[in-house]
Design a protein around this motif. Sequence first.
Motif, short mmCIF file in Angstrom:
data_model
loop_
_atom_site.label_atom_id
_atom_site.label_comp_id
_atom_site.label_asym_id
_atom_site.label_seq_id
_atom_site.Cartn_x
_atom_site.Cartn_y
_atom_site.Cartn_z
N VAL A 298 1.30 -0.98 -0.50
CA VAL A 298 -0.36 -0.03 -0.61
C VAL A 298 0.88 1.00 0.04
N PHE A 299 1.47 1.76 -0.89
CA PHE A 299 1.87 2.68 -1.36
C PHE A 299 1.48 4.39 -0.15
N LEU A 300 0.62 4.78 -0.76
CA LEU A 300 -0.46 5.84 -0.95
C LEU A 300 -2.27 5.96 0.04
N THR A 301 -2.71 6.62 1.10
CA THR A 301 -4.03 6.81 1.23
C THR A 301 -5.17 7.78 1.23
N ASN A 302 -5.68 7.92 0.52
CA ASN A 302 -5.97 9.63 0.62
C ASN A 302 -7.59 9.47 0.19
N ARG A 327 -10.34 -10.11 2.90
CA ARG A 327 -9.11 -10.38 4.26
C ARG A 327 -9.28 -11.79 5.59
N GLY A 328 -8.40 -13.09 4.08
CA GLY A 328 -8.67 -14.10 4.64
C GLY A 328 -10.23 -14.17 4.34
N GLU A 329 -11.07 -15.48 5.12
CA GLU A 329 -11.56 -15.66 4.89
C GLU A 329 -13.21 -14.87 5.21
N ASP A 330 -13.09 -13.28 5.31
CA ASP A 330 -13.64 -12.56 5.99
C ASP A 330 -14.17 -11.72 4.53
N PHE A 331 -15.14 -11.35 4.09
CA PHE A 331 -15.48 -9.49 3.21
C PHE A 331 -15.76 -8.83 4.01
N VAL A 332 -14.79 -8.28 3.21
CA VAL A 332 -14.33 -6.41 3.83
C VAL A 332 -15.62 -5.24 3.14
N GLY A 333 -15.76 -5.31 1.96
CA GLY A 333 -16.22 -4.94 1.25
C GLY A 333 -16.25 -5.10 -0.29
N ASN A 334 -16.38 -3.31 -1.01
CA ASN A 334 -16.65 -3.49 -2.21
C ASN A 334 -16.17 -1.72 -2.46
N GLY A 335 -15.38 -1.74 -4.09
CA GLY A 335 -14.57 -1.13 -4.09
C GLY A 335 -14.53 -1.38 -5.82
N GLU A 364 -14.08 1.60 1.65
CA GLU A 364 -12.90 0.39 2.49
C GLU A 364 -11.80 0.26 2.37
N ARG A 365 -11.19 0.28 3.52
CA ARG A 365 -9.69 0.90 3.17
C ARG A 365 -8.83 0.00 3.08
N VAL A 366 -7.87 -0.94 2.56
CA VAL A 366 -7.12 -1.89 1.89
C VAL A 366 -5.95 -2.29 2.31
N GLN A 367 -5.64 -3.12 2.54
CA GLN A 367 -4.97 -3.84 3.66
C GLN A 367 -3.26 -4.20 3.15
N GLU A 368 -2.11 -4.84 2.78
CA GLU A 368 -1.61 -5.37 2.67
C GLU A 368 -2.47 -6.64 2.76
N GLY A 369 -1.50 -7.91 2.21
CA GLY A 369 -2.05 -9.14 1.85
C GLY A 369 -4.19 -8.99 1.62
N ASP A 370 -4.32 -8.57 1.76
CA ASP A 370 -5.75 -8.46 1.31
C ASP A 370 -6.05 -9.20 -0.56
#
Length: 379
Positions: A298-302, A327-335, A364-370
Amino acid sequence: EIPVVVAFNKIDKPEANLEKVRQQLSKEGIVVESYGGKVPEVATSAVSKQGIKELLETILLMAELEDLKADIGKPAQGIIIESFLDSKRGPAATLLIKEGILILGSIVATRSSFGKVRIVEDFQGQTMDKVLPSFPCLVIGFKNPPQVGEEFQVFSREEEAKAFLAPSTVSLLQQEVASDLPTLDIILKTDVVGSLEVLQQAMLVIPQEKVVLRFVDSGVGEITETDVKTAIGTKARIIGFRTKTQSTAADLAAREQVRIETFDVIYELIQKIRTLMEKNIEPESVKTELGSLKVLAVFLTNKQRQILGGKVSFGEIKKGIKVEIWRGEDFVGNGKIVNLQKAKKDVGSAKAGEECGLLYEGAERVQEGDLLKSFIQET
């Protein structure tokens, strides 16, 4: 062997044209033979009147050879060949007498209706006092239009006629639908009973795996205020075939926003029913996964956007497509992937095994490994 009857409409020389048909069919390997034995052949023409006299003589001859006779000493009986609701005179039926003599004032009954013969008319509309066997006649006096094809009998008392009626049963067409499927409820009115039976059978042939067609009510005659009130209470559509709508019914339907549609062609009516049934089908949403990408950095979040780096693990990732965040087995959201880059150049897509940079947009914020799964939603 398949027997074929060839008939011509408005042909001056039926024999010559029949020979043309024989020759044409013979080219296709089909042999046309004239009838013989108990099935005589008479060449006729409605235009030139050729063969009409011979046809009538042949019918009488066949009746004599078959020893077809009727007993006029029996109580009158026969068959219903048509019935309808006359807007001025009430239920009417066309009867064909097979035995006995039908007399004005007789009490008649079928399995579905009964009544006293008030008016008898021949095929030209002339009133009659009695009708002999083999003659068709129009009878006014039934309590309701009898079913086409039913046999009728004459009784000496009204109680006997009532006893002849079949036990009241619930029509299969009007039974409650024990199903979770959506239904199309209609009220069907036609000009005659024959049309009603044909239309009901034609409608029941329409596939009903996803929508059930249900007859709230059906009958013959004009569309009345009662029909509109029934439609209001049941949310049904009123469908008419070769029948009119009474002015009071039309006014009430306009005020209550009840749809009344009438047709003169069976095909057009059936097509309309098909269209209405299709509109009742819940649209099925199908989601097809196109590809997935694992987020490596993740290089930049704005605000609503992020700049990410990742590798396509399956299928293809395209610019402008929606993605699901897992995120693993969990659904986080849409983008949504707004832009894609490979080697710092904008591209339209990235395929499995390729690394790319992407501009992501979403709440939703994306994380490394998602894992980002791209898909298309089709209805």
